[in-house]
Write an enzyme that holds these catalytic residues in place. Structure first.
Site, mmCIF file in Angstrom:
data_model
loop_
_atom_site.group_PDB
_atom_site.id
_atom_site.type_symbol
_atom_site.label_atom_id
_atom_site.label_comp_id
_atom_site.label_asym_id
_atom_site.label_seq_id
_atom_site.Cartn_x
_atom_site.Cartn_y
_atom_site.Cartn_z
ATOM 1 N N ASP A 37 0.866 -1.174 0.018
ATOM 2 C CA ASP A 37 0.070 -0.019 0.059
ATOM 3 C C ASP A 37 0.623 1.320 0.127
ATOM 4 O OD1 ASP A 37 1.016 -0.266 2.511
ATOM 5 O OD2 ASP A 37 -0.885 -0.140 3.579
ATOM 6 N N GLU A 38 1.932 1.107 -0.513
ATOM 7 C CA GLU A 38 2.973 2.211 -0.367
ATOM 8 C C GLU A 38 4.164 2.098 -1.733
ATOM 9 O OE1 GLU A 38 4.742 2.488 3.199
ATOM 10 O OE2 GLU A 38 6.081 0.603 3.174
#
Length: 335
Positions: A37-38
């Site tokens: 998620d990054e």
């Protein structure tokens, strides 16, 4: 919670959104490392093209919101650790550039648990020493940290001073790693079944280590000869060591295999990954990690079939074998 609403996850939809987001970043970043998620973007040497990184951050956030419809947080710093800490300080939907002159006061005020690589057990250890902030942590000599935590202690010593030499690599953490196969003949032989699960886990965990990942969830699957499927999953503390996952796999499949019917297909799925930052559990001497590192090095040179370990040895008299390992009915595992 009488008003709670529980929604089912739709990972295939999330995957589409993150893929669109990564494509926007690739328009600008010479090097991009995508995680769950990054993402980390390396703009080294792009000062002429992007003289104002704060404005670049605003542009990225604007394009992502306009094209994908998502709000994102952007942290900017001179290395990946500082950029991540900057982003965490302004979540959600924020933007922060951590200038060089701001790094020292910013780091000193942080709780020691904010240093990448300091997990709950390590944080408890330092709390028992009355060390709660990075400022207090810096008082601990390098030799003491190395004696306490080995190479992880040395890494934490550097990170507490804002130094992080980890490069941005072009890779993306997969959603899952699966290994499964169909038996050449349906079987009820517990030794053969156990040996196959051991072998499949060995191959899956090696794939995870090659990507620099630890796994936190495993799912076991079986298919009876009458085509009835059963599966179950369990989560556990993050690990890259087979010996910590194998007991979970055995407990899962033994719980699933409850009928007096032969099995024709077995498999497992690793998921819920986290990057392997080298941190060891408290009181872990790293012996198993070094063992698997040595085994992986031999297999890199001579092939996966060079070493057969554990219960997978039971398959030697049942299956043909070559340099790639056992020749299974699943082509992706044969080579």
């Amino acid at each position: 919670c009488p008003g709670i609403v529980v929604l089912e996850g739709r990972h295939e939809i999330y995957r589409c959104f993150t893929s669109a987001l990564w494509e926007i970043l690739r328009r600008y970043a010479p090097a991009l490392e995508c995680l769950l998620d990054e993402a980390f973007c390396d703009f080294t040497g792009t000062g002429t093209a992007y003289p104002d990184f704060l404005e670049l951050g605003r542009r990225l956030r604007r394009e992502i919101r306009d094209e994908v419809g998502l709000a994102v947080t952007v942290g900017i710093g001179r290395n990946r650790m500082l950029s991540k800490l900057a982003a965490k300080s302004v979540k959600p939907d924020g933007l922060r550039l951590l200038a060089p002159e701001e790094e020292e006061p910013f780091l000193l005020s942080l709780p020691v648990g904010k240093i990448p690589g300091v997990g709950p057990k390590t944080r408890e250890l330092f709390a028992d020493m009355n060390v709660r902030t990075v400022r207090e942590f810096r008082e601990i000599p390098l030799r003491t940290l190395e004696a306490m935590l080995g190479k992880v202690g040395a890494a934490l010593y550097e990170r507490a001073r804002g130094r992080d030499t980890r490069a941005v690599h072009e890779r993306e953490i997969p959603r899952s790693i699966s290994r499964e196969t169909t038996f050449h003949e349906a079987t009820a032989d517990r030794g053969e079944i156990d040996g196959m699960f051991t072998y499949l886990l060995d191959r899956a965990m090696r794939a995870a280590r090659q990507l620099g990942l630890k796994v936190r969830t495993v799912k076991a699957k079986i298919r009876y000869s009458d085509w009835r499927d059963e599966e179950a999953a369990r989560s556990f503390p993050a690990t890259a060591v087979d010996e910590e996952v194998l007991p979970v796999v055995r407990a899962l499949y033994r719980g699933l295999y409850a009928r007096r019917v032969t099995l024709r297909h077995v498999g497992l799925v690793l998921s819920n990954f986290t990057p392997d930052d080298g941190q060891l559990a408290l009181f872990d001497d790293g012996r198993l990690q070094r063992l698997h590192g040595a085994v992986d090095a031999v297999r890199d040179k001579f092939g996966d079939g060079a070493i057969v370990a554990g219960r997978a040895i039971d398959l030697l008299s049942r299956l043909p074998k070559d340099a790639y390992g056992y020749v299974l009915r699943t082509p992706s595992l044969t080579k």
